[in-house]
Structure formats: structure tokens, C-alpha cells
Design a protein around this motif. Structure first.
Motif, PDB file in Angstrom:
ATOM      1  N   ASN A  52      20.497  -2.675 -17.406  1.00  0.00           N
ATOM      2  CA  ASN A  52      20.190  -1.255 -17.582  1.00  0.00           C
ATOM      3  C   ASN A  52      20.765  -0.528 -16.380  1.00  0.00           C
ATOM      4  O   ASN A  52      20.326  -0.741 -15.249  1.00  0.00           O
ATOM      5  N   PRO A  53      21.763   0.341 -16.604  1.00  0.00           N
ATOM      6  CA  PRO A  53      22.388   1.040 -15.479  1.00  0.00           C
ATOM      7  C   PRO A  53      21.532   2.162 -14.907  1.00  0.00           C
ATOM      8  O   PRO A  53      22.003   2.969 -14.114  1.00  0.00           O
ATOM      9  N   GLY A  54      20.278   2.228 -15.361  1.00  0.00           N
ATOM     10  CA  GLY A  54      19.394   3.263 -14.839  1.00  0.00           C
ATOM     11  C   GLY A  54      19.006   4.313 -15.859  1.00  0.00           C
ATOM     12  O   GLY A  54      18.411   5.332 -15.525  1.00  0.00           O
ATOM     13  N   PHE A  55      19.353   4.077 -17.135  1.00  0.00           N
ATOM     14  CA  PHE A  55      18.985   5.036 -18.178  1.00  0.00           C
ATOM     15  C   PHE A  55      17.474   5.034 -18.389  1.00  0.00           C
ATOM     16  O   PHE A  55      16.831   3.983 -18.341  1.00  0.00           O
ATOM     17  N   GLU A  56      16.963   6.201 -18.620  1.00  0.00           N
ATOM     18  CA  GLU A  56      15.560   6.350 -18.978  1.00  0.00           C
ATOM     19  C   GLU A  56      15.509   7.101 -20.295  1.00  0.00           C
ATOM     20  O   GLU A  56      16.463   7.774 -20.673  1.00  0.00           O
ATOM     21  N   GLU A  57      14.394   6.987 -21.008  1.00  0.00           N
ATOM     22  CA  GLU A  57      14.259   7.664 -22.293  1.00  0.00           C
ATOM     23  C   GLU A  57      14.589   9.144 -22.149  1.00  0.00           C
ATOM     24  O   GLU A  57      14.160   9.799 -21.198  1.00  0.00           O
ATOM     25  N   ASN A  58      15.388   9.663 -23.082  1.00  0.00           N
ATOM     26  CA  ASN A  58      15.839  11.060 -23.120  1.00  0.00           C
ATOM     27  C   ASN A  58      16.792  11.416 -21.990  1.00  0.00           C
ATOM     28  O   ASN A  58      17.112  12.572 -21.798  1.00  0.00           O
ATOM     29  N   ASP A  59      17.260  10.430 -21.223  1.00  0.00           N
ATOM     30  CA  ASP A  59      18.165  10.686 -20.118  1.00  0.00           C
ATOM     31  C   ASP A  59      19.542  11.137 -20.604  1.00  0.00           C
ATOM     32  O   ASP A  59      20.219  11.877 -19.917  1.00  0.00           O
ATOM     33  N   CYS A  60      19.925  10.706 -21.795  1.00  0.00           N
ATOM     34  CA  CYS A  60      21.257  11.063 -22.276  1.00  0.00           C
ATOM     35  C   CYS A  60      21.186  12.190 -23.325  1.00  0.00           C
ATOM     36  O   CYS A  60      22.184  12.517 -23.942  1.00  0.00           O
TER      37      CYS A  60
END
Length: 179
Positions: free
Chosen positions: A28-36
């Protein structure tokens, strides 16, 4: 990190290796829910009525030289006699004669049939890249200098409107005699 992709049909399938395991690395490159800022609401898979040309053992492919959408009837007759499938070139799709699902080439599908008929196809490098690994290539074209003859195992120079129906008739006769 490395990633590679391969177009379908470019490589031959290997035999199944029983018990083979792949190493799965969770990352996980650091994504969090709704991050994108996107959310998948629904996945809809289209159902196509067109045969998968990548699975065909015999392809009867037509190009601009066939002349019209109506003239594909003679290619369809040949494909039927051979228990094959009709495919086409980019120019045919651009002309609206056939759907893109039937297109062979760099912007279409890569195919590896046992027998590939290139009928009225000039042999542009973009098309050849999608079919040159076919086991047997038979080209029919009125232009004796067409590049398709450079990759063909057998070539016939002449009017496809006369050659293809005559070939279809001979195949049907041979099959009928066989029973």
C-alpha cells in the motif's frame, strides 16, 4: 518496483505446473479510503455476440480490398466451409464494415490460428504484428507487390471475388465427397 504487461495472444500458453505457487506481496503506497476521490459504483461486463478470434483455429480475415461490407459474405461462406471465423483489418473497422472485436493487429487483437487467410489485406506492419505467428498464412490479393506476400506461406495473385468463391466451392465438394 517493476511491472510488466503483455498483450493477449503475444505469447504461447505454457503447460500447467501442478502445485506452483506465486509470491504475493501486499503493498500500500499510502492510499487511504477516498484519498483518490473515486468510488466504483458498479462493474458492468458487456456480453458480446461476436466469436473470440483469439480462440479460432482458422481465421478468414478481410481487408479494404474486399471492397464493401456486403462482399464479406464470400469470406463468411469460406469461413463456414472451413469451420473457421471471420476477422478483419483496421481499415475494415474504420469503414464500419465489421466491429472492432474482429480486428487483428496492433490496435486490435493478436492471433495465432493454425490457418490464417489474409484476403484483400495489403500487409501493413500494424496488421502483420497481430498475425505473423500464425502457423500457416495464405494471402489472396490482386497486387503482386503487396507486403502481405512477404509473410505469407502461400500467395495467390488475382481477383478475390473469383478466387474465394471457387475455393469455397472446391472445399465444400471435397467435404461432401468425404461424407
Amino acid at each position: 518496483m517493476w511491472m510488466a504487461t503483455v498483450r493477449p495472444g503475444v505469447m504461447q500458453k505454457i503447460n500447467h505446473v501442478k502445485g506452483a505457487k506465486a509470491e504475493v506481496v501486499e503493498f500500500n503506497p499510502g492510499f487511504e479510503e477516498n484519498d483518490c476521490y473515486t468510488k466504483i459504483l458498479e462493474i458492468v461486463k458487456a456480453v458480446s455476440e461476436v466469436e473470440d478470434i483469439q480462440e479460432a483455429k482458422i481465421l478468414v480475415s478481410g481487408g479494404r480490398g474486399v471492397g464493401s461490407a456486403e462482399n464479406f459474405k464470400i469470406l463468411e461462406d469460406l469461413a463456414k466451409a472451413l469451420h473457421g471465423t471471420v476477422s478483419c483489418s483496421h481499415a475494415v473497422v474504420d469503414s464500419g464494415w465489421k466491429p472492432m472485436d474482429l480486428q487483428v493487429g496492433q490496435t486490435g487483437k493478436t492471433v495465432r490460428p493454425k490457418v490464417y487467410f489474409a484476403i484483400g489485406i495489403s500487409g501493413a506492419i500494424q496488421h502483420v504484428a497481430g498475425m505473423e505467428e500464425s502457423d500457416l498464412i495464405i494471402a489472396i490479393n490482386k497486387d503482386e507487390n503487396a507486403p502481405i506476400f512477404d509473410v505469407a506461406d502461400y500467395g495467390v495473385v488475382g481477383d478475390l471475388n473469383k478466387i474465394v468463391p471457387a475455393l469455397t466451392k472446391k472445399i465444400e465438394e471435397a467435404l461432401a465427397a468425404k461424407g
